[in-house]
Design an enzyme around this catalytic site. Structure first.
Site, PDB file in Angstrom:
ATOM      1  CG  HIS A 154      35.273  58.847  46.943  1.00 54.88           C
ATOM      2  ND1 HIS A 154      36.448  59.348  47.446  1.00 54.88           N
ATOM      3  CD2 HIS A 154      35.425  58.845  45.592  1.00 54.88           C
ATOM      4  CE1 HIS A 154      37.267  59.646  46.459  1.00 54.88           C
ATOM      5  NE2 HIS A 154      36.667  59.354  45.316  1.00 54.88           N
ATOM      6  CG  ASP A 363      32.034  58.159  56.836  1.00 53.69           C
ATOM      7  OD1 ASP A 363      31.994  58.485  55.636  1.00 53.69           O
ATOM      8  OD2 ASP A 363      32.220  58.971  57.760  1.00 53.69           O
TER       9      ASP A 363
END
Ligand SMILES: O=P(O)(O)OC[C@H]1O[C@H](O[C@H]2O[C@H](CO)[C@@H](O)[C@H](O)[C@H]2O)[C@H](O)[C@@H](O)[C@@H]1O
Ligand SMILES: O=c1ccn([C@@H]2O[C@H](COP(=O)(O)OP(=O)(O)O)[C@@H](O)[C@H]2O)c(=O)[nH]1
Length: 455
Positions: A154, A363
């Site tokens: 992720h 991110d």
């Protein structure tokens, strides 16, 4: 159809509100297909780790395991969040490497494997998530598990030269070769991993989708950008207007525009830089002063880790400084809230905001960027300001893309967004929304699982 077994450190048991995109996304993905969700209970217990809890909600069976203080410290606070998290977010300066926490990480992964292996069937599909559990497939294979196992990362995967700076990097990262499919958020993460395999990982590239380990085992790798439950969020946001908390927020703004940021209190999210940029906006654009209030929701995250405590202190100081300098008796420019806001309420906040501020320094994806767009009113949509360094930027080109390190650039983007005409706002929003409707969380899950089934 095979049974789906999802494994992640964080499990979102219904009724427990947790910030974090992984939990939100997996809840949506498992909700449609059903299956088993296995992971840490989130509890730190006295005595030994390993007590197992089971509960069924709808089509999902939640199986969670308790960990004791030493395991939480070594595995979660330690190796996962003080070594791997900064490393994977390109922050070598913050990496704290310690053999004791590395062993704790392995110990907890082995405990997961011991608990899970006897429960698995040969025709199960096992889908393991994120950096907490990199060695899990190898440990399951050692225990005789032969079914298909996939991994999804992720967070970003940094450049090979950063990865190889971690002591004993190959010992950890070569355990990824026990999977059948390795999924990344973006093609860039996938490319960087393949470069690592070639340069330092002891493997070779076979073709665009396959790598080969030294023992000849072939593993498929690809990008699967995670998404959101777009129609659900759009409906939730439209319905949220009736809630009294929403009306209170609306009234408190006194007709000023709202800019919103929603992030776990994490150094990867670029909050100090964003606060500075908002202060710079107030200085550089006096003609707009007093027309915009910035609300930052930042629930405390990983509060036992030093770097996170330091960040919290730093942000309190900057927020105080900006308000001290720019506030008027009847206006506070920056509202800074450390509480976790329930997801349904948040969608109403997004819809009320003319500007969504998403400016992480790195991110993996950033689901807030996608949720902000999904929640907008089609007749009067807001503007997304998005960091080029978030995975989401590769798909959301119609946002105002900024470099979060460029304080003046972010400041000017806020001014541009605040003044953007309705026609341009609609045009940008429609393009992003169309993509989010087509490629939602269910398309993500289906895409990944089809690839795993055929790997
Ligand atoms: O579980 P926590 O330690 O409380 O942290 C919350 C989650 O943070 C990270 O989320 C990532 O996954 C998102 C969904 O794919 C993605 O959009 C975001 O960019 C990532 O930061 C972490 O990777 C998860 O494991 C945590 O549960
Ligand atoms: O007070 C909050 C703050 C965040 N979130 C949710 O937490 C997730 C954050 O995911 P993202 O991918 O943006 O970042 P992560 O925290 O996973 O790094 C999003 O679904 C947010 O809506 C929430 O429900 N309440």
């Amino acid at each position: 159809m095979s049974r789906l077994v999802v494994v992640s450190n964080r499990v979102a048991i219904p009724g427990e509100s947790l910030p974090g995109g992984l939990a939100v996304a997996l809840q949506a993905a498992l909700g449609e297909r059903g299956g088993v969700w296995f992971g840490w209970s989130g509890k730190t217990v006295r005595g030994d780790s390993g007590d197992v809890h089971e509960q069924q909600h709808g089509g999902i069976r939640y199986v969670t395991i308790d960990l004791n203080r030493a395991d939480v410290d070594d595995y979660y606070n330690g190796f996962s969040n003080r070594t791997l998290w900064p490393l994977l977010h390109f922050r070598l300066d913050l990496v704290d490497y310690d053999r004791a926490t590395r062993e704790g990480y392995r110990r907890v992964n082995a405990l997961f494997a011991d608990t899970l292996a006897p429960q698995l069937r040969e025709d199960d599909i096992v889908w393991i998530h994120d950096y907490h559990l990199i060695p899990l497939a190898a440990l399951l294979r050692e225990r005789g598990v032969t079914c298909r196992i996939g991994f999804f990362l992720h967070v970003p995967l940094p450049s090979a030269d950063l990865l190889m700076a971690m002591p004993d990097h190959a010992r950890l990262f070569s355990t990824l070769y026990a999977y059948d499919l390795l999924g990344f958020q973006t093609s860039r993460d996938n490319d960087r991993f393949r470069t690592y395999v070639r340069l330092y990982g002891g493997g070779r590239i076979v073709d665009d989708s396959l790598i080969e380990a030294a023992d000849g085992r072939r593993i498929r790798t690809a990008a699967f950008p995670i998404s959101i439950d777009t129609p659900h969020i759009a409906r939730q946001a439209a319905a949220a207007g009736g809630k009294s908390a929403l009306r209170n927020l609306h009234n408190s703004l006194e007709r000023r525009m709202l800019a919103i940021g929603v992030d776990r209190l994490d150094y990867s999210k670029g909050l100090p830089e964003r606060f500075q940029a908002f202060g710079r906006y107030l200085e550089r654009h006096p003609e707009q002063k007093g027309s915009l209030t910035y609300l930052q929701i930042a629930p405390v995250s990983r509060g036992e880790v030093n770097e996170y405590q330091h960040l919290r202190n730093q942000l309190e100081q900057i927020a105080g400084h900006i308000n001290g300098r720019h506030a008027a008796p009847d206006w506070t420019p920056l509202r800074y809230v450390n509480r976790n806001i329930p997801h349904a309420m948040l969608t109403g906040y997004y819809r009320m905001a003319r500007i969504g501020l998403v400016t992480p320094l790195r991110d993996g994806m950033n689901l807030v960027a996608k949720e902000y767009v999904a929640a907008q009113d089609p007749g009067d949509p807001g503007v997304l300001i998005l960091s080029l360094l978030a995975g989401a930027a590769l798909e959301m080109k119609e946002a105002l893309l900024v470099n979060p390190h460029d304080v003046d650039g972010v400041a000017d983007a806020i001014a541009t967004a605040a003044a953007m005409p309705l026609a341009e706002r609609k045009e940008r929003w429609q393009a992003m929304m169309a993509r989010l409707l087509e490629y939602d969380i269910h398309a993500w899950r289906r895409g990944y699982l089809q690839a795993l089934e055929s790997a």
